[in-house]
Design an enzyme around this catalytic site. Structure first.
Site, short mmCIF file in Angstrom:
data_model
loop_
_atom_site.label_atom_id
_atom_site.label_comp_id
_atom_site.label_asym_id
_atom_site.label_seq_id
_atom_site.Cartn_x
_atom_site.Cartn_y
_atom_site.Cartn_z
N GLY A 109 0.82 -1.21 0.00
CA GLY A 109 0.00 0.00 0.00
C GLY A 109 0.85 1.26 0.00
O GLY A 109 0.35 2.35 0.22
N SER A 111 2.64 2.09 -2.67
CA SER A 111 2.75 2.47 -4.09
C SER A 111 4.05 2.10 -4.76
O SER A 111 4.70 2.94 -5.40
CB SER A 111 2.51 3.97 -4.26
OG SER A 111 1.17 4.19 -4.24
N SER A 113 4.05 0.33 -7.35
CA SER A 113 3.78 0.41 -8.78
C SER A 113 4.01 1.82 -9.31
O SER A 113 4.62 2.00 -10.37
CB SER A 113 2.36 -0.08 -9.12
OG SER A 113 1.39 0.72 -8.50
N ASP A 157 -0.77 8.88 -6.20
CA ASP A 157 0.44 8.06 -5.99
C ASP A 157 1.57 8.49 -6.93
O ASP A 157 2.71 8.66 -6.53
CB ASP A 157 0.14 6.58 -6.23
CG ASP A 157 -0.96 6.07 -5.33
OD1 ASP A 157 -1.35 6.80 -4.40
OD2 ASP A 157 -1.43 4.94 -5.57
C1 GLA Z 1 -4.71 4.03 -4.55
C2 GLA Z 1 -4.81 4.84 -5.84
C3 GLA Z 1 -4.84 6.34 -5.55
C4 GLA Z 1 -5.88 6.69 -4.50
C5 GLA Z 1 -5.76 5.77 -3.29
C6 GLA Z 1 -6.89 5.98 -2.31
O1 GLA Z 1 -3.49 4.22 -3.92
O2 GLA Z 1 -3.75 4.55 -6.71
O3 GLA Z 1 -5.07 7.05 -6.74
O4 GLA Z 1 -7.17 6.64 -5.06
O5 GLA Z 1 -5.76 4.39 -3.66
O6 GLA Z 1 -6.83 7.25 -1.76
#
Ligand code: GLA
Length: 372
Positions: A109, A111, A113, A157
């Site tokens: 969670g 990010s 990616s 992100d």
């Molecule tokens: C993921 C998505 C983001 C955002 C979050 C929730 O990380 O990639 O764009 O929507 O979820 O806030």
């Protein structure tokens, strides 16, 4: 690594507050962290992008003329998607060798990616001798996530991965892309990241489902209110119009409207360094994500509520898309080690899973270093 020409990095991210509002045009408050994806890159004079990893045995070779064809790759699809979107935008993509070194744990969670997509594009631009605008890179990386990886994500992100600034949070308006950097004034507090280590399941489809719900709600409400996105809806307008929506959509919209409000208040708390007040907003955000937006699940609730129950913790909430991933907590620095062992143990008793904590600094987004 010394025989590569450049080291190009992009960051993982946390989000202090503003969850599941970016794709509704709301404001968010992410920050780039020192867990990141680094790309060591050199031109190779061919029409191939050859990719290796420091942490995986796989080797992948992408044909620059057929970048559209790698969606099914287990590893390398984010790189292919980033390269394709950059190429489609009219940029030159040259053959190169890349070594990827990712310290953002996959599925955390945080990010990974976005860090991979953004660093890949920035590396391709760099190796082609092109100057780039980090915001433009973020937008192409988002397009890769949407059109290549199939997650209909917002911009948060990729923007944080590209445009983060050391020791600052980004207050980002996802409707206009206006931003303000807010220096972190944590005082006697620290930010603690804890990964739930919950195995991923159906995360993408449930994320896309929430997006579809908010799109549907917007379609109904815009007939009655002068709004350009859901985040434009005020609390008063919601109170007046919410009853037009079926119960589930009403809850989703209530989360969006109230979370947007919380972001504005949180920005004030950040500016004056009131971590206790900010912590309370984090707790409210989590409750709303759990009860109204329903993206937390048993594990993330167990993790956040365990954190919130510790005396050194000012507030805690899940970050990112949900259904797993990590929490951030604002914790009095003197109590951190007790806090971490308390939370990990309580979480383990509740779920049987072993969570892990990370120490990460708030860092820059893209960095480019010439190696030779
Ligand atoms: C993921 C998505 C983001 C955002 C979050 C929730 O990380 O990639 O764009 O929507 O979820 O806030």
């Amino acid at each position: 690594m010394s025989d590569y020409q450049y080291k190009v990095t992009a960051a993982g991210r946390i989000n202090i507050i503003g969850e599941h509002v970016d794709y509704c045009g709301g404001k968010v408050m992410p920050a780039a962290i020192s867990l990141k994806n680094s790309v060591y890159v050199r031109p190779n004079g061919t029409d191939k992008i050859n990719i290796e990893w420091t942490t995986l045995p796989d080797k992948v070779s992408l044909d620059i003329g057929r970048l559209d064809e790698y969606r099914g790759l287990k590893y390398g699809n984010y790189q292919a998607g980033g390269a394709l979107m950059w190429q489609r935008a009219g940029h030159k993509v040259v053959g190169c060798d890349m070594l990827h070194d990712c310290t953002v744990p996959f599925g955390s969670g945080l990010s990974s990616s976005a860090a991979i997509e953004v660093s890949t594009i920035a590396a391709l631009a760099t190796v082609a001798g092109e100057q780039f605008d980090p915001v433009d890179v973020a937008l192409k990386a988002q397009q890769a996530e949407r059109e290549y990886a199939g997650v209909n994500c917002g911009i948060m992100d990729q923007y944080a991965a590209a445009c983060g600034k050391k020791d600052n949070a980004i207050l980002l308006d996802c409707n206009t892309l206006e931003r303000e950097y807010i220096p972190l004034k944590l005082g006697e507090y620290s930010l603690v990241i804890i990964n739930s280590n919950k195995p991923h399941s159906l995360v993408e489809s449930r994320y896309n489902e929430r997006r579809a719900e908010t799109d549907e709600a917007f379609g109904i409400l815009k007939k009655y209110a002068n709004i350009s996105c859901l985040a434009d809806l005020s609390v008063e307008e919601f109170q007046r119009l919410g009853l037009l929506l079926p119960a589930t959509l009403r809850n989703r919209v209530r989360h969006v409207v109230e979370e947007c409000n919380r972001v504005n208040i949180a920005a004030e708390a950040m500016r004056v360094g009131d971590m206790v007040f900010l912590g309370r907003l984090l707790n409210k955000s989590h409750k709303s994500l759990s009860e109204l937006y329903e993206v937390t699940g048993r594990e993330m609730d167990a993790l956040a509520y365990a954190a919130q129950s510790h005396p050194a913790c000012a507030g805690s909430r899940m970050i990112g898309g949900g259904f797993g991933g990590s929490t951030i907590s604002i914790v009095r620095t003197s109590g951190i080690s007790d806090f971490i062992s308390f939370v990990l143990e309580k979480y383990n008793r509740a779920t049987g899973l072993v969570a892990e904590s990370y120490t990460a600094d708030i860092s820059d987004g893209i960095t480019v270093e010439k190696i030779q």
